[in-house]
Design a protein around this motif. Structure first.
Motif, PDB file in Angstrom:
ATOM      1  N   SER A  49       0.851  -1.193   0.000  1.00 56.46           N
ATOM      2  CA  SER A  49       0.000   0.000   0.000  1.00 56.46           C
ATOM      3  C   SER A  49       0.892   1.250   0.000  1.00 56.46           C
ATOM      4  O   SER A  49       2.082   1.185   0.339  1.00 56.46           O
ATOM      5  CB  SER A  49      -0.915  -0.013   1.226  1.00 56.46           C
ATOM      6  OG  SER A  49      -0.141  -0.174   2.384  1.00 56.46           O
ATOM      7  N   LEU A  50       0.269   2.353  -0.361  1.00 56.01           N
ATOM      8  CA  LEU A  50       1.007   3.619  -0.423  1.00 56.01           C
ATOM      9  C   LEU A  50       1.206   4.144   1.002  1.00 56.01           C
ATOM     10  O   LEU A  50       0.226   4.323   1.739  1.00 56.01           O
ATOM     11  CB  LEU A  50       0.194   4.613  -1.254  1.00 56.01           C
ATOM     12  CG  LEU A  50       0.824   5.973  -1.534  1.00 56.01           C
ATOM     13  CD1 LEU A  50       2.012   5.838  -2.493  1.00 56.01           C
ATOM     14  CD2 LEU A  50      -0.223   6.917  -2.116  1.00 56.01           C
ATOM     15  N   LYS A  51       2.482   4.379   1.377  1.00 55.48           N
ATOM     16  CA  LYS A  51       2.764   4.770   2.772  1.00 55.48           C
ATOM     17  C   LYS A  51       3.590   6.043   2.811  1.00 55.48           C
ATOM     18  O   LYS A  51       4.324   6.346   1.868  1.00 55.48           O
ATOM     19  CB  LYS A  51       3.555   3.669   3.478  1.00 55.48           C
ATOM     20  CG  LYS A  51       2.845   2.348   3.561  1.00 55.48           C
ATOM     21  CD  LYS A  51       3.714   1.314   4.259  1.00 55.48           C
ATOM     22  CE  LYS A  51       3.241  -0.080   3.943  1.00 55.48           C
ATOM     23  NZ  LYS A  51       3.600  -0.509   2.571  1.00 55.48           N
ATOM     24  N   ALA A  52       3.475   6.725   3.920  1.00 55.72           N
ATOM     25  CA  ALA A  52       4.351   7.882   4.141  1.00 55.72           C
ATOM     26  C   ALA A  52       5.631   7.327   4.752  1.00 55.72           C
ATOM     27  O   ALA A  52       5.743   7.181   5.973  1.00 55.72           O
ATOM     28  CB  ALA A  52       3.676   8.872   5.088  1.00 55.72           C
ATOM     29  N   THR A  58      -0.342   4.149   6.209  1.00 55.12           N
ATOM     30  CA  THR A  58      -0.909   4.050   4.862  1.00 55.12           C
ATOM     31  C   THR A  58      -1.715   5.305   4.568  1.00 55.12           C
ATOM     32  O   THR A  58      -2.407   5.836   5.442  1.00 55.12           O
ATOM     33  CB  THR A  58      -1.800   2.801   4.778  1.00 55.12           C
ATOM     34  OG1 THR A  58      -0.969   1.674   5.065  1.00 55.12           O
ATOM     35  CG2 THR A  58      -2.414   2.624   3.409  1.00 55.12           C
ATOM     36  N   LEU A  59      -1.619   5.755   3.345  1.00 56.99           N
ATOM     37  CA  LEU A  59      -2.269   7.019   2.977  1.00 56.99           C
ATOM     38  C   LEU A  59      -3.643   6.790   2.360  1.00 56.99           C
ATOM     39  O   LEU A  59      -3.841   5.877   1.559  1.00 56.99           O
ATOM     40  CB  LEU A  59      -1.379   7.773   1.980  1.00 56.99           C
ATOM     41  CG  LEU A  59       0.007   8.151   2.510  1.00 56.99           C
ATOM     42  CD1 LEU A  59       0.824   8.830   1.426  1.00 56.99           C
ATOM     43  CD2 LEU A  59      -0.134   9.062   3.734  1.00 56.99           C
ATOM     44  N   MET A  60      -4.577   7.625   2.740  1.00 62.02           N
ATOM     45  CA  MET A  60      -5.939   7.633   2.221  1.00 62.02           C
ATOM     46  C   MET A  60      -5.954   7.730   0.692  1.00 62.02           C
ATOM     47  O   MET A  60      -6.830   7.210   0.019  1.00 62.02           O
ATOM     48  CB  MET A  60      -6.632   8.860   2.832  1.00 62.02           C
ATOM     49  CG  MET A  60      -8.075   8.977   2.498  1.00 62.02           C
ATOM     50  SD  MET A  60      -8.976   7.867   3.546  1.00 62.02           S
ATOM     51  CE  MET A  60     -10.401   8.872   3.832  1.00 62.02           C
ATOM     52  N   GLU A  61      -4.959   8.363   0.187  1.00 63.44           N
ATOM     53  CA  GLU A  61      -4.845   8.626  -1.243  1.00 63.44           C
ATOM     54  C   GLU A  61      -4.733   7.346  -2.082  1.00 63.44           C
ATOM     55  O   GLU A  61      -4.958   7.351  -3.286  1.00 63.44           O
ATOM     56  CB  GLU A  61      -3.578   9.483  -1.421  1.00 63.44           C
ATOM     57  CG  GLU A  61      -3.343  10.017  -2.779  1.00 63.44           C
ATOM     58  CD  GLU A  61      -1.986  10.747  -2.812  1.00 63.44           C
ATOM     59  OE1 GLU A  61      -1.671  11.469  -1.848  1.00 63.44           O
ATOM     60  OE2 GLU A  61      -1.260  10.564  -3.788  1.00 63.44           O
ATOM     61  N   ASP A  62      -4.389   6.251  -1.428  1.00 68.51           N
ATOM     62  CA  ASP A  62      -4.139   5.012  -2.184  1.00 68.51           C
ATOM     63  C   ASP A  62      -5.468   4.445  -2.693  1.00 68.51           C
ATOM     64  O   ASP A  62      -6.068   3.544  -2.091  1.00 68.51           O
ATOM     65  CB  ASP A  62      -3.404   4.004  -1.295  1.00 68.51           C
ATOM     66  CG  ASP A  62      -2.924   2.803  -2.099  1.00 68.51           C
ATOM     67  OD1 ASP A  62      -3.359   2.657  -3.266  1.00 68.51           O
ATOM     68  OD2 ASP A  62      -2.132   2.015  -1.558  1.00 68.51           O
TER      69      ASP A  62
END
Ligand code: HDD
Length: 689
Positions: A49-52, A58-62
Motif C-alpha cells: 500500500s502507499l505509505k508515508a 498508509t495514505l488515504m490517497e491510495d
C-alpha cells in the motif's frame, strides 16, 4: 448411457447452446492480461500500500488499495434462507415426442428443438458451508431458457412436502434450522424443535417417512429422482387443460449412501456430491435425467382417494403411469460458482404459455416468496439482468431503474398505453403467443381454512412404508432412532412414537425400541396398499461411473492391468491406492500410477474395492495398518469387494454376496465380469439380514 437416444446426445452434447453463446459475452478471461483497477487503469503495484515512508502509515490517497479492500469487504451476499448450499451445471433438454396434444409450451412441441438449461442441486437446511452428505431433502431446480422466456421447474428429490399451506413454511423452516438460542445443530433435523414440529403438525408424517428413508442420502446428484411436487396444469392450443405432475428419472438409477458412510464423508469430503457432479461432467460422463409427466384430465380431478391439490400426496405410478417424454443432459461445468450457481434465481412463477398453476395452497404461497427473497439476496429488482438469469428471449417492458440497472432503455416512453411509441411495447394476444392465465372458474367464501379432503395425513405415509423392502424399512427405523435419540425432551420422543403408530404400529413399535418410550397403544393405519415404484430396490442398476479403489503395491500380478482395462471398458472409474504416491511396478514390469496414498484415501470415497494379487504387493499394503480397516469398512457398508489371488488375505470374509475372488489360474475375464455385476448391484444387503 441411454442407448435409445445416445445418438442425438452425441450430436448435441458438445454444441454451444444459445444460452452458452449469450453467457460468453459476459465471460472474462484474465489469463495473460495486465492488472487494472475497476476503472480500467493499469496498476504498477499490487503488494504494497502507499505509505508515508517505508515504515509509515498508509495514505488515504491510495485509491487502488481502497477499491480493492472495499470490493473485498462486500464480497458476500446473504445466503439463501433455505437451500443455501447448492451446486449447479449447464446442459440442455430435448423431447422424445411432441406434447402438442396437451400443452402449447413451445419447448415441448418439437423433438428437434434443443432447450438450454441450468440446474442447481442443493441441500435444504444447512448453511452454504455445510457438508453435502447430511440427512436432508435435496433441491432439484431447473431453469429452461426457452424461446418463449424462462421456465423454472423448482423441485425436490422427494415428491411430497412437509406442510400443506405456505402459511406454515416459515414455521417449518424455523423448526428444522439450527435452534435460534445457540445456532446448534448445523444441517441436521436430529433435534428437539424439528421433532416437536412434526409431533404437532401431523401433515408432515408422509414427508417425514421420505426424509427418514435412504432418499435423504443420495450417492450422487446424478443418481436421484426429481419431482415438481405440486400438481400443475398443461394447457393446449385449444385451451383444454390437463393436470400434470413432473418427474426427473436419473438414467443411472436412484441410489443412496448408507448413514454411517454419510457421517464419515461429512468429515472426509464435505464436497462429496459437488465433486462427484463436477468430475462426472469434467470427464465427459454427462449426467442424464429423463423427463416424465403424469397427466389426468380436468374431469378426473375428484376420482382419487386423495386430493390432487394436496402437496403431501403422490399420484402412485401404478395408478397414473409416468410417461417419459424427453431427456436433460448436463454437459458443462460453471466458469464461476458465484456468478452462476450463487446468483441464479429460481421462481415457480416463471412459466411459459401452456404451463399454468393449480390452487395447491403451498404452490400459491411459493408464487409470492421467490421473487421476494431475491430482492434481499441479490440486492434489488434487477436480478433478472444478471447473466445467468437473463432469458434468451427478448425483454421489452416499461419497468425501469432500481439498484444495479444494466439495460439502457432508450426514448421518453416508459408507460402503457402511449401514443408516442405507437403504444409499444405492446401486449400480444394469446392466439399469437402472449401468456394468458387459464380461465379456471373459482367460487367461494373468503375463509382461513383447509379442505376436509386434505385431512388424511397417514394413508400415504403407510403406502410408503408398505412399499419398502425389509432393508429399507430397517434403515427408516434406524434413522428415526438416531434422530429421536438426539431429542432431549422425552415427551417429544413419546409423541412421535404415538404419532407414527397411525402410520403403522410395527413401525412405531420398532422405533420405540431403545428410546425409553412406551410402545404404541393404537393399532396403526388400515391401509395395506403399496407402490413398487417407491422402493429403491426396483431402480435401474448400472456400473457406469462407479469408482473403484484399487489397493495395490509393487509386485502386483498380471491379472490386475487386464481387469482394470475390463472395468474401464465397462465405464467404471479405477483409482490406485497404495502406501506411497508415485508409480508401482508389477511382477512383469508393468507400471501403474498411484492416485491416492493410503493416508489420504478412505473407503467411503469409493463404491467398491479391488485388492491386487501378488505376495509382495499384499505385504507392502500391510505395512499400513489402515489397509485392513479400509477393506473392512467397505464390507460394512455393503460394497462390492474383489480380490485377486493373495489379495484375498485382506478381505474380512472369504465369500458371500458381493465378494468376488479370483483364484490362481482362473480366467481373469470371468472374474472381471463378476465384479462388474457386483458393482452394478450397488450394495449387497444380505450382509445385514
Ligand atoms: Fe422453496 C428455494 C424447492 C416450498 C420458499 N425451494 C428453493 C429451492 C428449491 C426449492 C429447489 C432452491 C432453488 C435454488 O437452487 O436457487 N420449495 C421447493 C419445493 C417446495 C418448496 C419443491 C415444495 C413443494 N419454498 C417452498 C415454500 C416456500 C418456499 C412453501 C415459501 C412460501 N424456497 C423458498 C425461498 C427460496 C426457496 C425462501 C430460498 C432461496 C430462493 O427461494 O431463491 O423463497
Amino acid at each position: 448411457m441411454d442407448n435409445s437416444n445416445s445418438n442425438s446426445n452425441a450430436n448435441n452434447s458438445n454444441k454451444k447452446t444459445s444460452k452458452d453463446q449469450q453467457l460468453e459475452q459476459f465471460t472474462v478471461d484474465n489469463d495473460g492480461k495486465n492488472l487494472t483497477t475497476n476503472q480500467g487503469l493499469t496498476v504498477s503495484e499490487d503488494e504494497h500500500s502507499l505509505k508515508a515512508g517505508e515504515r509509515g502509515p498508509t495514505l488515504m490517497e491510495d485509491f487502488h488499495f481502497r477499491e480493492k479492500m472495499t470490493h473485498f469487504d462486500h464480497e458476500r451476499i446473504p445466503e439463501r434462507i433455505v437451500h443455501a448450499r447448492g451446486f449447479g451445471a449447464h446442459g440442455y433438454f430435448q423431447l422424445y415426442e411432441s406434447m402438442k396434444d396437451y400443452t402449447k409450451a413451445k419447448f415441448l412441441q418439437d423433438p428437434s428443438v434443443v432447450t438450454p438449461v441450468f440446474v442447481r442441486f442443493s441441500t435444504v437446511a444447512g448453511s452454504r458451508g455445510s457438508a453435502d452428505t447430511v440427512r436432508d431433502v435435496r433441491g432439484f431446480a431447473t431453469k429452461f431458457y426457452t424461446e418463449e422466456g424462462n421456465y423454472d421447474l423448482v423441485g425436490n428429490n422427494m415428491p411430497v412436502f412437509f406442510v400443506q399451506d405456505a402459511m406454515k413454511f416459515p414455521d417449518f423452516v424455523h423448526a428444522v434450522k439450527p435452534e435460534p438460542h445457540n445456532e446448534i445443530p448445523q444441517a441436521q433435523s436430529a433435534h428437539d424443535t424439528f421433532w416437536d414440529f412434526v409431533a404437532n403438525n401431523t401433515e408432515s408424517a408422509h414427508m417425514v417417512m421420505w426424509a427418514m428413508s435412504d432418499r435423504s442420502l443420495p450417492r450422487s446428484f446424478r443418481m436421484m429422482e426429481g419431482f415438481g411436487v405440486h400438481t400443475f396444469r398443461f394447457v393446449n392450443e385449444e385451451g383444454k387443460a390437463h393436470f400434470v405432475k413432473f418427474h426427473w428419472k436419473p438414467v443411472l438409477g436412484t441410489h443412496s449412501l448408507v448413514w454411517d458412510e454419510t457421517q464419515k464423508l461429512a468429515g472426509k469430503d464435505p464436497d462429496f456430491n459437488r465433486r462427484d457432479l463436477w468430475d462426472a461432467i469434467d470427464t465427459g460422463n454427462y449426467p442424464e435425467f429423463e423427463f416424465g409427466v403424469q397427466m389426468i384430465g380436468e374431469d378426473e380431478e375428484f376420482n382419487f382417494d386423495f386430493d390432487i391439490l394436496d402437496p403431501t400426496k403422490i399420484w402412485p405410478e401404478e395408478i397414473i403411469p409416468v410417461r417419459i417424454i424427453g431427456k436433460m443432459t448436463l454437459n458443462r461445468n460453471t466458469d464461476n460458482f458465484f456468478a452462476e450457481t450463487e446468483q441464479i434465481a429460481f421462481h415457480p412463477g416463471h412459466v411459459v404459455p401452456g404451463i399454468d398453476f393449480t390452487n395447491d395452497p403451498l404452490l400459491q404461497g411459493r408464487l409470492f416468496s421467490y421473487t421476494d427473497t431475491q430482492l434481499s439476496r441479490l440486492g434489488g429488482p434487477n436480478f433478472h439482468e444478471i447473466p445467468i438469469n437473463r432469458p434468451i428471449a427478448p425483454v421489452h417492458n416499461n419497468q425501469r431503474d432500481g439498484m444495479h440497472r444494466m439495460t439502457i432503455n432508450k426514448g421518453p416512453v416508459s408507460y402503457h398505453k402511449n401514443g408516442i411509441a405507437g403504444n409499444t411495447p405492446k401486449p400480444v394476444p394469446a392466439e399469437r403467443g402472449g401468456y394468458e392465465h387459464y380461465t379456471e372458474k373459482v367460487e367461494g367464501r373468503k375463509v382461513q381454512a383447509r379442505s376436509d379432503s386434505f385431512k388424511d395425513h397417514f394413508s400415504q405415509a403407510a403406502l410408503f412404508w408398505n412399499s419398502m423392502s425389509e432393508v429399507e424399512k430397517q434403515h427408516i427405523v434406524s434413522a428415526f432412532q438416531f434422530e429421536l435419540g438426539k431429542v432431549q425432551r422425552k415427551e417429544i420422543r413419546q409423541q412421535i412414537v404415538d404419532l407414527f403408530a397411525n402410520v403403522d404400529s410395527e413401525l412405531a413399535t420398532r422405533i420405540s425400541e431403545g428410546l425409553g418410550t412406551i410402545p404404541p397403544q393404537t393399532s396403526g393405519s388400515a391401509s395395506k396398499d403399496s407402490s413398487p415404484a417407491l422402493s429403491m430396490m426396483n431402480t435401474v442398476k448400472l456400473p457406469l461411473t462407479r469408482k473403484v479403489a484399487v489397493l495395490a503395491g509393487n509386485g502386483f500380478t498380471d491379472e490386475l492391468p487386464f481387469v482394470l482395462a475390463q472395468l474401464q471398458q465397462a465405464g467404471i472409474i479405477t483409482e490406485v491406492v497404495s502406501p506411497k504416491l508415485g508409480v508401482i511396478t508389477g511382477k512383469s514390469g508393468g507400471e501403474l500410477e498411484v492416485k491416492h496414498s493410503l493416508l489420504g484415501a478412505d473407503s467411503v470415497l469409493f463404491d467398491a474395492v479391488l485388492v491386487a494379487g501378488g505376495a509382495l504387493s499384499v505385504s507392502e499394503l500391510l505395512t499400513e495398518q489402515k489397509v485392513l480397516d479400509f477393506v473392512k469398512e467397505a464390507y460394512q457398508h455393503f460394497k462390492p469387494i474383489a480380490a485377486i489371488a493373495e489379495g484375498m488375505n485382506l478381505l474380512p470374509a472369504a465369500s458371500g454376496e458381493g465378494i468376488v475372488v479370483a483364484q490362481e489360474n482362473e480366467d481373469p475375464k470371468l472374474f472381471g465380469q463378476a465384479f462388474i455385476d457386483a458393482i452394478a448391484a450397488h450394495r449387497h444387503w444380505s450382509r445385514t439380514i
